[in-house]
Scaffold this active site. Structure first.
Site, PDB file in Angstrom:
ATOM      1  N   CYS A   1      27.574  49.590 -15.941  1.00 33.37           N
ATOM      2  CA  CYS A   1      28.204  50.347 -14.852  1.00 33.37           C
ATOM      3  C   CYS A   1      27.370  51.556 -14.436  1.00 33.37           C
ATOM      4  O   CYS A   1      27.887  52.479 -13.803  1.00 33.37           O
ATOM      5  CB  CYS A   1      29.621  50.778 -15.226  1.00 33.37           C
ATOM      6  SG  CYS A   1      30.692  49.387 -15.659  1.00 33.37           S
TER       7      CYS A   1
ATOM      8  N   GLY B   1      35.901  46.303 -10.707  1.00 31.12           N
ATOM      9  CA  GLY B   1      35.072  46.301  -9.511  1.00 31.12           C
ATOM     10  C   GLY B   1      35.698  45.372  -8.502  1.00 31.12           C
ATOM     11  O   GLY B   1      35.986  44.213  -8.814  1.00 31.12           O
TER      12      GLY B   1
ATOM     13  N   THR C   1      27.254  44.822 -14.763  1.00 27.19           N
ATOM     14  CA  THR C   1      28.043  44.641 -15.967  1.00 27.19           C
ATOM     15  C   THR C   1      27.766  43.263 -16.545  1.00 27.19           C
ATOM     16  O   THR C   1      26.964  42.500 -16.010  1.00 27.19           O
ATOM     17  CB  THR C   1      29.548  44.831 -15.691  1.00 27.19           C
ATOM     18  OG1 THR C   1      30.248  44.924 -16.943  1.00 27.19           O
ATOM     19  CG2 THR C   1      30.125  43.679 -14.884  1.00 27.19           C
ATOM     20  N   TRP C   2      28.413  42.965 -17.657  1.00 23.28           N
ATOM     21  CA  TRP C   2      28.279  41.665 -18.312  1.00 23.28           C
ATOM     22  C   TRP C   2      29.652  41.025 -18.416  1.00 23.28           C
ATOM     23  O   TRP C   2      30.665  41.705 -18.610  1.00 23.28           O
ATOM     24  CB  TRP C   2      27.693  41.860 -19.722  1.00 23.28           C
ATOM     25  CG  TRP C   2      27.712  40.607 -20.566  1.00 23.28           C
ATOM     26  CD1 TRP C   2      26.789  39.596 -20.569  1.00 23.28           C
ATOM     27  CD2 TRP C   2      28.705  40.238 -21.538  1.00 23.28           C
ATOM     28  NE1 TRP C   2      27.144  38.617 -21.463  1.00 23.28           N
ATOM     29  CE2 TRP C   2      28.321  38.985 -22.081  1.00 23.28           C
ATOM     30  CE3 TRP C   2      29.875  40.834 -22.002  1.00 23.28           C
ATOM     31  CZ2 TRP C   2      29.065  38.325 -23.055  1.00 23.28           C
ATOM     32  CZ3 TRP C   2      30.626  40.177 -22.956  1.00 23.28           C
ATOM     33  CH2 TRP C   2      30.219  38.938 -23.494  1.00 23.28           C
TER      34      TRP C   2
ATOM     35  N   ALA D   1      36.411  47.159 -17.410  1.00 20.72           N
ATOM     36  CA  ALA D   1      35.701  47.513 -16.186  1.00 20.72           C
ATOM     37  C   ALA D   1      36.445  46.955 -14.980  1.00 20.72           C
ATOM     38  O   ALA D   1      37.081  45.894 -15.063  1.00 20.72           O
ATOM     39  CB  ALA D   1      34.280  46.961 -16.221  1.00 20.72           C
TER      40      ALA D   1
ATOM     41  N   GLY E   1      37.864  42.026  -9.473  1.00 20.46           N
ATOM     42  CA  GLY E   1      38.967  42.597 -10.237  1.00 20.46           C
ATOM     43  C   GLY E   1      38.543  43.289 -11.508  1.00 20.46           C
ATOM     44  O   GLY E   1      37.789  44.249 -11.464  1.00 20.46           O
ATOM     45  N   PHE E   2      38.999  42.765 -12.668  1.00 24.64           N
ATOM     46  CA  PHE E   2      38.807  43.494 -13.924  1.00 24.64           C
ATOM     47  C   PHE E   2      38.244  42.587 -15.005  1.00 24.64           C
ATOM     48  O   PHE E   2      38.327  41.355 -14.932  1.00 24.64           O
ATOM     49  CB  PHE E   2      40.141  44.089 -14.411  1.00 24.64           C
ATOM     50  CG  PHE E   2      41.167  43.055 -14.804  1.00 24.64           C
ATOM     51  CD1 PHE E   2      41.179  42.511 -16.084  1.00 24.64           C
ATOM     52  CD2 PHE E   2      42.131  42.627 -13.901  1.00 24.64           C
ATOM     53  CE1 PHE E   2      42.123  41.564 -16.466  1.00 24.64           C
ATOM     54  CE2 PHE E   2      43.081  41.670 -14.261  1.00 24.64           C
ATOM     55  CZ  PHE E   2      43.076  41.141 -15.546  1.00 24.64           C
ATOM     56  N   ALA E   3      37.686  43.230 -16.030  1.00 22.27           N
ATOM     57  CA  ALA E   3      37.210  42.524 -17.225  1.00 22.27           C
ATOM     58  C   ALA E   3      37.620  43.353 -18.427  1.00 22.27           C
ATOM     59  O   ALA E   3      37.154  44.487 -18.602  1.00 22.27           O
ATOM     60  CB  ALA E   3      35.689  42.351 -17.186  1.00 22.27           C
TER      61      ALA E   3
END
Length: 266
Positions: free
Chosen positions: A215, A186, A78-79, A184, A197-199
């Site tokens: 992803c 992870g 991901t970015w 996202a 965690g999250f973005a």
């Protein structure tokens, strides 16, 4: 669950380098395992960076050799970058850890956050994260003036949007009325304590996602709050709302260990 502590590490003109945040995660993780600190959520923005989870395939990385940081979380590539709210909840969970339940709680907090800004989001079966649903396939606009019957993605499992023009780019999924991921997730769990965690895409330049297979998903794209709502939304706007919903969901969760199925007696 005990009261959450939120740590705002850096935003805007003072983003936090990925390695610095990763080092801080490990420090807080060790302290949480030793019960020296309470459950903690690190919140921040990163400078532009690509990170690859353990399941990332070589074919999903940037074609031009752009550097990628390999990390120990689950998920794929991901970015992260400006306009994206990143959160790293570091929490102690009962063992055996129910990883799926932890992911679902993060999704719920982010779904509530988006709803407060007027955007309906949801989960997609078999795909983690928070999604904006597209139209049914038969109602989506044709790509490049062609009928959907000629959409190459329908017949090519290895279709690569990076090599087929902007009409297939993940950042343009909204124009195609496809499903698109707005947040996202992870994570990693070590010694019963969560990391990563999250973005949440607030108002980033989503073209950064066009250089990878986000992803590992080839048939959907990415979204942001600002683009979906058609108005300016900033990290400063979203930060207190996200904190409130994370606190409400995580502090009030009825944490239970994962159920272990017993093998039938011989």
């Amino acid at each position: 669950m005990s009261e959450l502590r939120f740590v705002r590490m850096g935003f805007g003109a003072e983003p936090v380098e990925y390695q610095e945040a990763w080092d801080e995660q490990r420090r807080v993780h060790a302290a949480r395992f030793a019960d020296e600190v309470p459950d903690t959520v690190l919140l921040l923005e990163h400078p532009p960076v690509y990170t690859a989870g353990r399941r990332t395939a070589e074919s999903e990385r940037p074609l031009d050799g752009t550097p990628v940081i390999d990390v120990d979380r689950g998920g794929k590539i991901t970015w992260h970058g400006p306009g994206q709210l990143v959160g790293y909840p570091i929490q102690k969970l009962p063992r055996p850890v129910d990883v799926v339940a932890h992911v679902r709680r993060l999704e719920e907090a982010l779904i509530r956050t988006c709803a407060e800004f007027g955007l309906e989001t949801t989960r997609v079966e078999g795909r983690s994260g928070v999604w904006v649903l597209g139209d049914p396939v038969e109602r989506r606009p044709a790509l490049g003036g062609l009928s959907l019957d000629f959409d190459p993605r329908l017949t090519d499992d290895e279709f690569d949007p990076r090599m087929n023009g902007p009409e297939y780019a993940p950042s343009n999924a909204g124009q195609r009325r496809e499903d698109r991921k707005i947040a996202a997730i992870g994570i990693r769990v070590a010694k019963g304590v969560t990391m990563h965690g999250f973005a949440l895409n607030v108002n980033p330049d989503n073209k950064w996602f066009d250089r990878i297979i986000p992803c590992g998903i080839r048939d959907a794209g990415v979204a942001s709050l600002a683009n979906e709502l058609g108005r300016d939304v900033t990290i400063e706007d979203v930060l207190p709302v996200a904190e409130r919903h994370l606190r409400d969901v995580l502090e009030n969760a009825d944490l239970k260990p994962r159920e272990i199925e017993k093998a039938p007696a011989a």
